[in-house]
Design an enzyme around this catalytic site. Sequence first.
Site, mmCIF file in Angstrom:
data_model
loop_
_atom_site.group_PDB
_atom_site.id
_atom_site.type_symbol
_atom_site.label_atom_id
_atom_site.label_comp_id
_atom_site.label_asym_id
_atom_site.label_seq_id
_atom_site.Cartn_x
_atom_site.Cartn_y
_atom_site.Cartn_z
ATOM 1 N N ASP A 73 0.814 -1.223 0.000
ATOM 2 C CA ASP A 73 0.000 0.000 0.000
ATOM 3 C C ASP A 73 0.844 1.268 0.000
ATOM 4 O O ASP A 73 0.308 2.368 -0.169
ATOM 5 C CB ASP A 73 -0.902 0.035 1.237
ATOM 6 C CG ASP A 73 -1.866 -1.136 1.297
ATOM 7 O OD1 ASP A 73 -2.307 -1.581 0.225
ATOM 8 O OD2 ASP A 73 -2.178 -1.607 2.407
ATOM 9 N N THR A 75 -12.418 -9.069 -8.170
ATOM 10 C CA THR A 75 -11.155 -8.525 -7.672
ATOM 11 C C THR A 75 -11.195 -7.009 -7.800
ATOM 12 O O THR A 75 -11.836 -6.475 -8.710
ATOM 13 C CB THR A 75 -9.938 -9.070 -8.439
ATOM 14 O OG1 THR A 75 -8.746 -8.451 -7.925
ATOM 15 C CG2 THR A 75 -10.046 -8.790 -9.926
ATOM 16 N N SER A 114 -8.346 -5.395 -8.152
ATOM 17 C CA SER A 114 -7.015 -5.130 -8.677
ATOM 18 C C SER A 114 -6.978 -5.169 -10.201
ATOM 19 O O SER A 114 -7.332 -6.181 -10.821
ATOM 20 C CB SER A 114 -6.040 -6.170 -8.111
ATOM 21 O OG SER A 114 -4.835 -6.205 -8.835
ATOM 22 N N ARG A 117 -4.548 -7.989 -11.264
ATOM 23 C CA ARG A 117 -5.135 -9.329 -11.343
ATOM 24 C C ARG A 117 -6.064 -9.441 -12.548
ATOM 25 O O ARG A 117 -6.081 -10.454 -13.247
ATOM 26 C CB ARG A 117 -5.888 -9.658 -10.051
ATOM 27 C CG ARG A 117 -4.982 -9.791 -8.823
ATOM 28 C CD ARG A 117 -5.779 -10.159 -7.593
ATOM 29 N NE ARG A 117 -4.922 -10.274 -6.417
ATOM 30 C CZ ARG A 117 -5.074 -9.580 -5.296
ATOM 31 N NH1 ARG A 117 -6.079 -8.710 -5.192
ATOM 32 N NH2 ARG A 117 -4.260 -9.743 -4.280
ATOM 33 N N LYS A 118 -6.849 -8.393 -12.780
ATOM 34 C CA LYS A 118 -7.774 -8.402 -13.916
ATOM 35 C C LYS A 118 -7.027 -8.611 -15.221
ATOM 36 O O LYS A 118 -7.406 -9.460 -16.044
ATOM 37 C CB LYS A 118 -8.559 -7.094 -13.955
ATOM 38 C CG LYS A 118 -9.513 -6.984 -15.139
ATOM 39 C CD LYS A 118 -10.239 -5.648 -15.142
ATOM 40 C CE LYS A 118 -11.184 -5.537 -16.338
ATOM 41 N NZ LYS A 118 -11.917 -4.247 -16.352
ATOM 42 N N ASN A 126 -14.287 -7.082 3.045
ATOM 43 C CA ASN A 126 -13.435 -8.058 3.709
ATOM 44 C C ASN A 126 -13.679 -9.461 3.156
ATOM 45 O O ASN A 126 -14.529 -9.673 2.274
ATOM 46 C CB ASN A 126 -13.636 -8.008 5.225
ATOM 47 C CG ASN A 126 -15.078 -8.304 5.633
ATOM 48 O OD1 ASN A 126 -15.804 -9.004 4.936
ATOM 49 N ND2 ASN A 126 -15.482 -7.764 6.779
#
Length: 316
Positions: free
Chosen positions: A49, A92, A94, A97-98, A116
């Site tokens: 992060d 997702t 992200s 990831r996509k 979460n």
Amino acid sequence: LIEIVHFTTHGDQNTEQQLRSLGQGAFTEVIDQAVVNGSIDLAVHSLKDQPVLLPVGVILAACLPREDSRDVFISRKAKTPGSLPAGSRVGTSSMRRKAQLLYAHPHLKVVPVRGNIDKRMEMMADGQLDAIVLAAAGLLRMGQLHLATGILGFDEMLPAGCQGAVGVTCQSSDQGIRRELALINHEATMLEVTAERALVAQLLDTANNRPHLGEADSSSSTSTSGQQGAAAAHTSSITGLRMLPNFAIACHAGFDPHEGVLTLDGLVASEDGKVVDRLQQSGGVTDPADAESIGRTLGQQLRQFARDHGWLQAQA
């Protein structure tokens, strides 16, 4: 006496917005500023992060041993992403990831999701999603790795820079805190994240491309305050790009302490996964400067690819 100080960050407050819209530092900026102004002595961050450039006067002083940096696949309908039926919905938040999912499995539909682990599992249970992809480190720290259907190897899903790594920052001028943190620093992890952060800094040409080995250089972060340190000489605002780039970035370094060799993989890709470039760089490493050099070299190569495809025109 050690006092734990808790913060609610911009990212914590905005649970419905997609993470990309919040920009860099959504989970760290308020805590970094507390280190800068001396209201806390040190801060503990999930380094995934953390923007590659820290505020002036702040240093990444230590890393804890790195957790598993891979991603995991969770589904009740298939053992692997490739075995999901066409049109299956994979959740997702992200872009990284996509892009990699669509590159390898263009028959899937990737949908944005936040929340979460329990919320995402509920979305699968009620049919909103057919699968989700999460960081293994988060599941391990929550004691929930048993939820994973399978772990995705680096060849299938390259992680985000610094995924699985926890770092501790403090004022660069606080020699006492720095000496204490040096005692807990995990050298191999520090070398790996230095290379990864240097790659991203060079790729995005962030603040003259240089993380300065930490000095200029989740998602949850914690801070600790003992005797309050003096305010930093520089209290400038957080540096580095605020907004995230419009293309996917992934990288991972592995350090072999027996051979003294660090191997760094990096990837850039269009969001739809149709244009991808993945490269590797390796070399002997004896200190963070060597790791930074490897990261900068690979970052420059990926930057050229991104520029050639017009992805960096806005930042050029």
